[in-house]
Design an enzyme around this catalytic site. Structure first.
Site, PDB file in Angstrom:
ATOM      1  N   ALA A   1      25.048   4.460   8.915  1.00 53.62           N
ATOM      2  CA  ALA A   1      25.864   3.526   8.144  1.00 53.62           C
ATOM      3  C   ALA A   1      24.984   2.572   7.340  1.00 53.62           C
ATOM      4  O   ALA A   1      23.933   2.139   7.806  1.00 53.62           O
ATOM      5  CB  ALA A   1      26.772   2.733   9.083  1.00 53.62           C
TER       6      ALA A   1
ATOM      7  N   GLY B   1      24.075   6.588  12.887  1.00 54.21           N
ATOM      8  CA  GLY B   1      25.200   7.440  12.504  1.00 54.21           C
ATOM      9  C   GLY B   1      24.777   8.784  11.959  1.00 54.21           C
ATOM     10  O   GLY B   1      25.547   9.749  12.009  1.00 54.21           O
TER      11      GLY B   1
ATOM     12  N   GLU C   1      24.639  10.819  14.937  1.00 58.21           N
ATOM     13  CA  GLU C   1      26.007  11.029  15.415  1.00 58.21           C
ATOM     14  C   GLU C   1      26.719  12.106  14.607  1.00 58.21           C
ATOM     15  O   GLU C   1      27.484  12.905  15.166  1.00 58.21           O
ATOM     16  CB  GLU C   1      26.778   9.709  15.379  1.00 58.21           C
ATOM     17  CG  GLU C   1      26.297   8.731  16.447  1.00 58.21           C
ATOM     18  CD  GLU C   1      27.064   7.432  16.446  1.00 58.21           C
ATOM     19  OE1 GLU C   1      27.698   7.116  17.464  1.00 58.21           O
ATOM     20  OE2 GLU C   1      27.023   6.720  15.413  1.00 58.21           O
TER      21      GLU C   1
ATOM     22  N   GLU D   1      21.123   1.860  17.199  1.00 60.16           N
ATOM     23  CA  GLU D   1      22.085   0.763  17.108  1.00 60.16           C
ATOM     24  C   GLU D   1      21.723  -0.478  17.918  1.00 60.16           C
ATOM     25  O   GLU D   1      21.962  -1.617  17.471  1.00 60.16           O
ATOM     26  CB  GLU D   1      23.483   1.268  17.522  1.00 60.16           C
ATOM     27  CG  GLU D   1      24.179   2.113  16.478  1.00 60.16           C
ATOM     28  CD  GLU D   1      23.794   3.582  16.514  1.00 60.16           C
ATOM     29  OE1 GLU D   1      24.452   4.387  15.839  1.00 60.16           O
ATOM     30  OE2 GLU D   1      22.831   3.928  17.243  1.00 60.16           O
TER      31      GLU D   1
END
Length: 258
Positions: A63, A109, A112, A132
């Site tokens: 992100a 992300g 992910e 994160e």
């Protein structure tokens, strides 16, 4: 284009095309990627997708910490609970297989999204990590769920709690990626693998994928029962008749997905 989609037969190659920002996703790119995956799922002519990043250094840094994360954080701090479907597909059930061609760093992300794919190939320069906690948040797009199912629990805990990445060699050793492919050959090998899968019975591929994923979340007996149910469903299809007929006639099968 924010997200580049090119079709090669029954294979869709979806590229996150934002190299100037390490292929991170801002709100626009996040929405565009979600649309691309949804269109792939809805197109009966497409059977497998390859997800990759533009350039030769980064698959995706996740992100956009300057745009997407602040907007989401502010909404949450205002008392809202907006959905967090990163990439538009990490929290959306899918029927068709996706392959991640990890052409460099897959972080936060980015990892992910790769974890949400079914098969992962990586270039030697790839690093994979969930960063994160370095930014005082936690993975929210499946990282704490999918990573412990992909690697030993202790390693998953170390990666998640420290935020430190592992390199491609270690990722291959622990089974996080299927194999390491030289960067100039990565995309072609991922597409070739996708085309092999696309050449199999499409209903069988989807049923087998669903059986595997469902079985991971249930006990042995329930998983066996689920597999048998799908086995019967596939056996009733015209494609199952075509598969055996083509084998007997020593010709390539022509599957129609019915």
């Amino acid at each position: 284009m924010p997200i580049d989609v090119r079709c090669e037969g029954a294979v869709a190659v979806i590229t996150i095309d934002r190299p100037e920002a390490r292929n991170s996703l801002d709100p626009e790119h996040n929405a565009a990627l979600g649309r691309a995956v949804a269109e792939f799922e809805a197109d009966d002519g497409l059977r497998v997708a390859v997800l990759t990043g533009a350039g030769d250094e980064v698959f995706s840094a996740g992100a956009d910490l300057k745009k997407l994360i602040p907007a989401y954080r502010d909404a949450v701090r205002a008392g809202e609970e907006p959905a967090w479907n990163f990439g538009g597909f990490t929290a959306t059930p899918r029927e068709k297989p996706m392959i991640a061609a990890i052409n460099g760093h897959a972080l936060a992300g980015g990892l992910e999204m790769a974890l949400a794919c079914d098969i992962r190939l990586a270039s030697p320069n790839a690093t994979l990590g969930l960063a994160e906690t370095k930014w005082a948040i936690i993975p929210g797009a499946g990282g704490t769920v999918r990573l412990p199912r992909a690697v030993p629990l202790g390693l998953a805990m170390e990666m998640i709690l420290t935020g430190d990445p592992i390199d491609a060699a270690e990722a291959h050793r622990v089974g996080l990626v299927n194999r390491i492919v030289p960067l100039p050959e990565l995309r072609a090998e991922a597409v070739a693998l996708a085309q092999r899968i696309a050449g199999r019975g499409p209903l069988a591929v989807r049923a087998a994928r669903a059986s595997v994923l469902e079985g991971l979340g249930t006990d042995h007996d329930a998983a066996m029962a689920g597999e048998f149910r799908r086995f019967l469903e596939v056996m009733r299809t015209d494609d199952a008749v075509e598969g055996a007929t083509a084998f007997a006639e020593k010709r390539a099968p022509v599957y129609k997905g019915r």
